[in-house]
Design an enzyme around this catalytic site. Structure first.
Site, short mmCIF file in Angstrom:
data_model
loop_
_atom_site.label_atom_id
_atom_site.label_comp_id
_atom_site.label_asym_id
_atom_site.label_seq_id
_atom_site.Cartn_x
_atom_site.Cartn_y
_atom_site.Cartn_z
N CYS A 2 -4.84 -20.27 0.76
CA CYS A 2 -5.38 -21.53 1.27
C CYS A 2 -4.29 -22.39 1.91
O CYS A 2 -3.11 -22.21 1.61
CB CYS A 2 -6.00 -22.32 0.14
SG CYS A 2 -7.19 -21.39 -0.82
N ARG A 27 -2.22 -18.00 7.63
CA ARG A 27 -2.24 -17.68 6.21
C ARG A 27 -3.50 -16.92 5.81
O ARG A 27 -3.58 -16.41 4.69
CB ARG A 27 -2.18 -18.98 5.38
CG ARG A 27 -0.94 -19.79 5.63
CD ARG A 27 -1.12 -21.21 5.14
NE ARG A 27 -1.03 -21.32 3.71
CZ ARG A 27 0.06 -21.65 3.03
NH1 ARG A 27 1.17 -21.91 3.68
NH2 ARG A 27 0.06 -21.74 1.74
N TRP A 81 -9.20 -19.69 1.26
CA TRP A 81 -9.22 -18.23 1.13
C TRP A 81 -9.78 -17.98 -0.25
O TRP A 81 -9.11 -18.23 -1.25
CB TRP A 81 -7.80 -17.69 1.28
CG TRP A 81 -7.76 -16.25 1.63
CD1 TRP A 81 -8.05 -15.68 2.84
CD2 TRP A 81 -7.38 -15.16 0.78
NE1 TRP A 81 -7.87 -14.33 2.78
CE2 TRP A 81 -7.46 -13.98 1.55
CE3 TRP A 81 -6.97 -15.07 -0.55
CZ2 TRP A 81 -7.15 -12.73 1.01
CZ3 TRP A 81 -6.67 -13.82 -1.07
CH2 TRP A 81 -6.77 -12.67 -0.29
N ASN A 107 -4.78 -25.91 -3.55
CA ASN A 107 -4.37 -24.50 -3.48
C ASN A 107 -3.95 -24.08 -4.88
O ASN A 107 -3.37 -24.88 -5.60
CB ASN A 107 -3.13 -24.31 -2.60
CG ASN A 107 -3.43 -24.52 -1.14
OD1 ASN A 107 -4.57 -24.70 -0.75
ND2 ASN A 107 -2.38 -24.50 -0.34
N GLY A 108 -4.18 -22.82 -5.22
CA GLY A 108 -3.76 -22.35 -6.54
C GLY A 108 -4.97 -21.91 -7.34
O GLY A 108 -6.08 -21.76 -6.81
N GLU A 487 5.65 6.09 -1.43
CA GLU A 487 5.51 4.77 -0.82
C GLU A 487 6.76 4.42 0.01
O GLU A 487 6.65 3.88 1.12
CB GLU A 487 5.23 3.72 -1.91
CG GLU A 487 5.14 2.28 -1.46
CD GLU A 487 4.09 2.00 -0.39
OE1 GLU A 487 3.33 2.91 -0.02
OE2 GLU A 487 4.07 0.87 0.12
N LYS A 491 6.62 3.66 3.99
CA LYS A 491 7.12 2.39 4.57
C LYS A 491 8.09 2.70 5.70
O LYS A 491 8.02 2.12 6.77
CB LYS A 491 7.84 1.53 3.53
CG LYS A 491 6.98 0.79 2.53
CD LYS A 491 6.15 -0.33 3.08
CE LYS A 491 4.80 0.14 3.50
NZ LYS A 491 3.73 0.18 2.60
N GLU A 494 6.28 4.27 8.84
CA GLU A 494 5.33 3.45 9.61
C GLU A 494 6.00 2.31 10.36
O GLU A 494 5.50 1.91 11.41
CB GLU A 494 4.17 2.97 8.75
CG GLU A 494 4.51 1.95 7.70
CD GLU A 494 3.31 1.56 6.85
OE1 GLU A 494 2.17 1.59 7.34
OE2 GLU A 494 3.52 1.23 5.67
N HIS A 510 11.14 24.88 -3.81
CA HIS A 510 10.03 25.77 -3.43
C HIS A 510 9.78 25.72 -1.91
O HIS A 510 8.70 26.04 -1.45
CB HIS A 510 8.77 25.38 -4.20
CG HIS A 510 8.95 25.52 -5.68
ND1 HIS A 510 9.01 26.75 -6.31
CD2 HIS A 510 9.18 24.61 -6.65
CE1 HIS A 510 9.23 26.58 -7.60
NE2 HIS A 510 9.33 25.28 -7.84
N LYS A 609 -4.19 -3.36 10.56
CA LYS A 609 -4.12 -3.85 9.18
C LYS A 609 -5.33 -3.40 8.38
O LYS A 609 -5.22 -3.03 7.22
CB LYS A 609 -4.01 -5.38 9.18
CG LYS A 609 -3.87 -6.00 7.79
CD LYS A 609 -2.53 -5.66 7.17
CE LYS A 609 -2.40 -6.08 5.74
NZ LYS A 609 -1.33 -5.33 5.05
C1 F6R Z 1 0.54 1.08 4.67
C2 F6R Z 1 -0.78 0.51 4.64
C3 F6R Z 1 -1.96 1.42 4.66
C4 F6R Z 1 -3.08 0.87 3.78
C5 F6R Z 1 -4.36 1.70 3.93
C6 F6R Z 1 -5.46 1.22 3.02
O1 F6R Z 1 1.53 0.12 4.59
O2 F6R Z 1 -0.93 -0.68 4.60
O3 F6R Z 1 -1.62 2.71 4.29
O4 F6R Z 1 -2.64 0.89 2.46
O5 F6R Z 1 -4.81 1.64 5.26
O6 F6R Z 1 -5.80 -0.10 3.29
P1 F6R Z 1 -6.60 -0.98 2.25
O7 F6R Z 1 -5.72 -1.17 1.07
O8 F6R Z 1 -6.91 -2.25 2.97
O9 F6R Z 1 -7.84 -0.19 1.89
#
Ligand code: F6R
Length: 614
Positions: A2, A27, A81, A107-108, A487, A491, A494, A510, A609
């Site tokens: 928020c 935000r 939010w 907010n909070g 992970e 990171k 990507e 292997h 995203k």
């Molecule tokens: C990587 C990333 C993606 C998401 C994936 C699932 O940094 O962000 O691999 O984790 O697309 O997205 P959500 O969590 O929104 O279902």
């Protein structure tokens, strides 16, 4: 997350408030609202509070405002939010007390709002499903002509976090702002003051600001600003000059949202844990599970459905459910699960794990699981998202909006929630109170340990400088650290577009070991846990092939230095919690590599995203 804007001064408040809300759009929000103290006309000096709220974009709010004459030089505004209560106009801020004379934006999270609602405030008329509205009513109870004192007293009832701004119709030239855990900044202009959740709404007007600290209450009038602590002692604070531009301000002074979100982790993990850990009983209580004890006991299999980073968080969950609760647990990548013929029955509990709650494959997979009769629950960040709505319960991870495409803080909060679920199930099965209490205590310590890692940012940046020219990387981990390797590798690929592979340490010989050479650095996680010796042997094998080795090792492990070209030391924690710690250096390494290579860190190529298509 928020956003708050407030203004008191000599200019017309409405354009300042609306523009300020637009500055806070980054935000993330799902509704917005505004309230001003409206002076009818010069002749008619009666003051009224006018409030306008709208679901969706700020344009919707601005459209409503067009038809109104709001003649005021002070007011408050908010982008919401959702955290408690759906996305509706009634739940949008500002909120009022019974009389409508007190109006508040917040907010909070007020943790004890349910208790207050049904107890101390049971005779009050509550009109929304939010925790915030409670604040207006608490202030109403204590109001005796001095708004600041009433706010001070009201806050003594509250458990949780707040950044809030309040107005009262009977004190028409006063704003009261208070902070505990949710940022608030006061901008000092010429005969005018701004108050907001960050500096971006005020930078067009002033660069003189005062950051409120936790436990401070500001009383802002035309004549000046006074700051008090909760014991009513005045605190003298000088304004400081900041020379951020508006873009920098949105990112809290950081150069990218991703870095800000990495740095946010020690704070947001507390939001995931808040109100959910039960020290005495050594357990967690995630009320949203919506299952009776008998139903919980009947579960004989868990399936965690997710994509990408969320699936790696889920993999940590698998280890935790199996170790703490003894329930066989599988992680299924949603896009595969939906087209298989999965074996599911009424004793299967399925969790959909998703930051956005809108990932098309995860939604489809969960629908399939529901059709087959499983218990289907969500572990989601975005309130009111499709997965949150379509599942029969679940838990919000409370990471706040994640704006960088590469997920960081949502990952750690997903892991935290999964660990709490594993503990909750574990305590109904094989975990003793004492073990449960150790897990709870270790979870509480994670935030501080994360801070410790983040303090090594410059060192990790220096490592990125050293390794930026390599074209390939391996990430290795074993046990609970295998998902960490996955992970870390995701990171890196990507956001830097560098090729990287992640493997369990024991799998190298292997096949993948054939790739190793002095041009193929290996990032390995060698923390002090039950697989330490096994992992150590795997690293020896790698060194024998002259591949450069970067280790994540436990503080004080002197042997690690001998094994590696470079070591990042991390604080020790309970083995199951290691991913909450060990992933952070990998996030930072990927981030700095991407910056050095000139990549578009927050918006890497080809990625979205929220993946709402198949
Ligand atoms: C990587 C990333 C993606 C998401 C994936 C699932 O940094 O962000 O691999 O984790 O697309 O997205 P959500 O969590 O929104 O279902």
């Amino acid at each position: 997350m928020c956003g708050i804007v407030g203004y008191i001064g000599t200019k017309s408040a409405l354009p300042i408030l609306v523009k300020g809300l637009r500055r806070l759009e980054y935000r993330g929000y799902d509704s917005a609202g505004i309230a001003v103290l409206n002076q009818q006309s010069e002749k008619n000096s009666e003051t009224t509070i006018e409030r306008v709220r709208a679901v969706g974009k700020i344009d919707n709010l601005a459209e409503k405002l067009k038809t109104m004459t709001l003649n005021s030089t002070m007011g408050i505004a908010h982008t919401r939010w959702a955290t408690h209560g759906g996305v509706t106009e009634e739940n949008a801020h500002p909120h009022t007390d019974c009389s409508g004379d007190i109006i508040v934006v917040h907010n909070g999270i007020i943790e004890n709002y349910r208790e207050l609602r049904s107890g101390f405030l049971k005779d009050h008329t509550l009109r929304s499903k939010t925790d915030t509205e409670i604040l207006a009513h608490l202030i109403e109870v204590h109001y005796q002509g001095d708004l600041r004192l009433a706010v001070q007293k009201a806050l003594q009832h509250v458990r949780g976090t707040y950044g809030l701004v309040v107005m009262h119709k009977n004190e028409p030239r006063k704003l009261v702002a208070a902070r505990l855990g949710s940022p608030l900044v006061v901008g000092v202009g010429d005969k005018e003051y701004y108050v907001a959740s960050d500096t971006s709404p005020m930078l067009a007007y002033t660069q003189q600001v005062i950051f409120l600290d936790d436990g401070e209450i500001a009383e802002i009038t035309d004549h000046g600003l006074q700051i008090f602590n909760l014991e009513d002692q005045e605190i003298i604070k000088a304004a400081e000059h900041i020379d951020w531009n508006e873009d920098q301000a949105e990112k809290g002074g950081y150069s990218h949202f991703m870095l800000k979100e990495i740095i946010d982790q020690p704070t947001v993990i507390k939001d995931a844990l808040r109100g959910r850990l039960v020290e005495d009983e050594g357990t967690a209580h995630l009320g949203g599970l919506n299952m009776t004890e008998a139903q919980m006991h009947s579960v004989n299999r868990i399936i965690l459905i997710a994509c990408g980073t969320a699936s790696y968080a889920a993999l940590v969950g698998k280890y935790a459910f199996e170790r703490l609760a003894g329930i066989p647990t599988d992680v299924e990548v949603a896009s595969e699960f939906r087209y298989r013929d999965p074996i599911i029955d009424r004793q299967t509990l399925v969790f959909g794990v998703s930051q956005s709650g809108e990932t098309a494959d995860t939604i489809a997979a969960l629908r399939e699981a529901k059709r087959k009769g499983a218990y289907v629950r969500g572990i989601v960040n975005v309130v009111g998202s499709t997965i949150a709505r379509e599942t029969d319960g679940g838990t919000y991870i409370h990471a706040g909006p994640e704006l960088a495409v590469a997920s960081t803080k949502a990952y750690t909060n997903m892991v935290a929630v999964l660990l709490m679920y594993a503990l909750q199930f574990g305590r109904t099965r094989r975990v003793t109170v004492a073990t449960g209490q150790r897990v709870v205590a270790a979870l509480r310590e994670v935030s501080e340990k994360m801070e410790k890692i983040l303090r090594q940012g410059d060192y990790i940046k220096m490592l990125a400088e050293k390794y930026q020219h390599y074209k390939n990387f391996f990430f290795l981990g074993r046990g609970i650290n295998y998902p960490v390797a996955l992970e870390g590798s995701l990171k890196l690929k990507e956001i830097t577009y560098i090729h990287s592979e992640a493997y369990p340490g024991g799998e190298m010989k292997h096949g993948p070991i054939a790739l190793l050479s002095p041009d193929f650095p290996v990032f390995a996680i060698l923390t002090k846990n039950q697989l330490y010796d096994k992992m150590r042997s795997n690293i020896e094998e790698i060194r024998a092939r002259q591949a450069p080795v970067i280790l994540i090792a436990t503080e004080g492990d002197e042997q690690a230095k001998e094994l590696a070209d470079d070591v990042i030391f991390v604080p020790p924690t309970m083995e199951l919690l290691e991913p909450l710690i060990n992933t952070l250096p990998l996030q930072l390494f990927a981030y700095h590599m991407a910056v050095l290579l000139g990549r578009d860190v927050d918006r890497p190529r080809n990625l979205a995203k929220s993946v709402t298509v198949e």
